[in-house]
Design a protein around this motif. Structure first.
Motif, PDB file in Angstrom:
ATOM      1  N   VAL A  11       0.847  -1.201   0.000  1.00 28.08           N
ATOM      2  CA  VAL A  11       0.000   0.000   0.000  1.00 28.08           C
ATOM      3  C   VAL A  11       0.880   1.249   0.000  1.00 28.08           C
ATOM      4  O   VAL A  11       0.662   2.184  -0.777  1.00 28.08           O
ATOM      5  N   LYS A  12       1.902   1.260   0.837  1.00 26.73           N
ATOM      6  CA  LYS A  12       2.762   2.436   0.968  1.00 26.73           C
ATOM      7  C   LYS A  12       3.514   2.750  -0.329  1.00 26.73           C
ATOM      8  O   LYS A  12       3.510   3.887  -0.783  1.00 26.73           O
ATOM      9  N   VAL A  13       4.160   1.749  -0.923  1.00 28.98           N
ATOM     10  CA  VAL A  13       4.957   2.041  -2.126  1.00 28.98           C
ATOM     11  C   VAL A  13       4.074   2.351  -3.333  1.00 28.98           C
ATOM     12  O   VAL A  13       4.483   3.097  -4.219  1.00 28.98           O
ATOM     13  N   CYS A  14       2.870   1.813  -3.361  1.00 29.02           N
ATOM     14  CA  CYS A  14       1.953   2.159  -4.456  1.00 29.02           C
ATOM     15  C   CYS A  14       1.389   3.562  -4.253  1.00 29.02           C
ATOM     16  O   CYS A  14       1.192   4.294  -5.219  1.00 29.02           O
ATOM     17  N   ASP A  15       1.166   3.928  -3.014  1.00 26.17           N
ATOM     18  CA  ASP A  15       0.701   5.274  -2.714  1.00 26.17           C
ATOM     19  C   ASP A  15       1.708   6.323  -3.203  1.00 26.17           C
ATOM     20  O   ASP A  15       1.328   7.408  -3.629  1.00 26.17           O
ATOM     21  N   GLU A  16       2.990   5.979  -3.176  1.00 26.18           N
ATOM     22  CA  GLU A  16       4.041   6.890  -3.639  1.00 26.18           C
ATOM     23  C   GLU A  16       3.890   7.259  -5.107  1.00 26.18           C
ATOM     24  O   GLU A  16       4.336   8.319  -5.533  1.00 26.18           O
ATOM     25  N   ILE A  17       3.267   6.393  -5.886  1.00 17.70           N
ATOM     26  CA  ILE A  17       3.052   6.688  -7.315  1.00 17.70           C
ATOM     27  C   ILE A  17       1.566   6.949  -7.590  1.00 17.70           C
ATOM     28  O   ILE A  17       1.092   6.807  -8.712  1.00 17.70           O
ATOM     29  N   ASN A  18       0.854   7.300  -6.535  1.00 16.70           N
ATOM     30  CA  ASN A  18      -0.556   7.659  -6.619  1.00 16.70           C
ATOM     31  C   ASN A  18      -1.457   6.505  -7.076  1.00 16.70           C
ATOM     32  O   ASN A  18      -2.436   6.710  -7.781  1.00 16.70           O
ATOM     33  N   VAL A  19      -1.105   5.307  -6.672  1.00 15.80           N
ATOM     34  CA  VAL A  19      -1.946   4.131  -6.875  1.00 15.80           C
ATOM     35  C   VAL A  19      -2.498   3.775  -5.499  1.00 15.80           C
ATOM     36  O   VAL A  19      -1.754   3.387  -4.609  1.00 15.80           O
ATOM     37  N   LYS A  20      -3.795   3.963  -5.337  1.00 15.84           N
ATOM     38  CA  LYS A  20      -4.436   3.794  -4.032  1.00 15.84           C
ATOM     39  C   LYS A  20      -4.927   2.358  -3.864  1.00 15.84           C
ATOM     40  O   LYS A  20      -5.828   1.918  -4.577  1.00 15.84           O
ATOM     41  N   LEU A  21      -4.322   1.657  -2.920  1.00 19.82           N
ATOM     42  CA  LEU A  21      -4.691   0.264  -2.672  1.00 19.82           C
ATOM     43  C   LEU A  21      -5.240   0.027  -1.274  1.00 19.82           C
ATOM     44  O   LEU A  21      -5.541  -1.109  -0.919  1.00 19.82           O
ATOM     45  N   SER A  22      -5.391   1.072  -0.491  1.00 18.60           N
ATOM     46  CA  SER A  22      -5.795   0.891   0.907  1.00 18.60           C
ATOM     47  C   SER A  22      -7.155   0.194   1.042  1.00 18.60           C
ATOM     48  O   SER A  22      -7.409  -0.473   2.039  1.00 18.60           O
ATOM     49  N   LYS A  23      -8.005   0.314   0.043  1.00 20.46           N
ATOM     50  CA  LYS A  23      -9.318  -0.345   0.106  1.00 20.46           C
ATOM     51  C   LYS A  23      -9.381  -1.591  -0.776  1.00 20.46           C
ATOM     52  O   LYS A  23     -10.417  -2.233  -0.886  1.00 20.46           O
ATOM     53  N   HIS A  24      -8.271  -1.916  -1.403  1.00 11.92           N
ATOM     54  CA  HIS A  24      -8.207  -3.093  -2.277  1.00 11.92           C
ATOM     55  C   HIS A  24      -8.297  -4.359  -1.433  1.00 11.92           C
ATOM     56  O   HIS A  24      -7.709  -4.459  -0.372  1.00 11.92           O
ATOM     57  N   ARG A  25      -9.048  -5.307  -1.905  1.00 14.07           N
ATOM     58  CA  ARG A  25      -9.224  -6.579  -1.207  1.00 14.07           C
ATOM     59  C   ARG A  25      -8.667  -7.689  -2.077  1.00 14.07           C
ATOM     60  O   ARG A  25      -8.978  -7.783  -3.256  1.00 14.07           O
ATOM     61  N   VAL A  26      -7.825  -8.522  -1.515  1.00 15.99           N
ATOM     62  CA  VAL A  26      -7.223  -9.620  -2.253  1.00 15.99           C
ATOM     63  C   VAL A  26      -8.207 -10.785  -2.308  1.00 15.99           C
ATOM     64  O   VAL A  26      -8.805 -11.142  -1.298  1.00 15.99           O
ATOM     65  N   ARG A  27      -8.383 -11.332  -3.499  1.00 11.43           N
ATOM     66  CA  ARG A  27      -9.266 -12.492  -3.677  1.00 11.43           C
ATOM     67  C   ARG A  27      -8.492 -13.621  -4.335  1.00 11.43           C
ATOM     68  O   ARG A  27      -7.578 -13.376  -5.099  1.00 11.43           O
TER      69      ARG A  27
END
Length: 129
Positions: free
Chosen positions: A32-48
């Motif tokens: 989440v942190k390293v993707c946030d650095e490039i403006n890719v928001k994964l904090s609400k992403h759910r792994v399936r």
């Protein structure tokens, strides 16, 4: 990570669905942190997982392309796609290394993995821009 990067680059031009081997409710915090650095928001992403996706009606044979990022996910993709015409492209990517004694080194490892995935997506789908 890959789904978020893909959507950042291509938006909704191509339907993308992320699935893994295991059902995990939370995505890794370093990812989440390293993707946030490039403006890719994964904090609400759910792994399936593939099995969960299939239970929800996402039959793997309805996809045109599957891109496994690990040897294990490749084996799972081939197992689920035995009777379908889906194309499988193996992109083995090294897992980031967690160093419990050095957060900076851990984050750098995650950044390297992120950047490898980012570059592979850009190269493979360059004609879709």
């Amino acid at each position: 990570m890959a789904e978020g990067i893909f959507k950042k680059l291509y938006g909704k031009k191509i339907f993308v669905q992320s699935a893994g081997i295991f059902d995990t409710l939370e995505i890794d915090g370093f990812t989440v942190k390293v993707c946030d650095e490039i403006n890719v928001k994964l904090s609400k992403h759910r792994v399936r997982s593939l099995s969960e996706m299939e239970k929800d009606g996402g039959f793997i044979g309805t996809f045109d392309l599957i891109i496994p990022l690990t040897k294990e996910s490749s084996e799972e993709a081939y197992r689920y796609s035995t009777y379908s015409s889906v194309i499988i492209e193996d992109w083995t990517v090294d897992e980031p290394i967690k160093n419990e004694n050095d957060i900076k080194q851990t984050l750098e490892s995650y950044r390297q993995t992120r950047d490898v995935i980012f570059d592979k997506i850009k190269k493979r789908f360059q004609n879709y821009i």
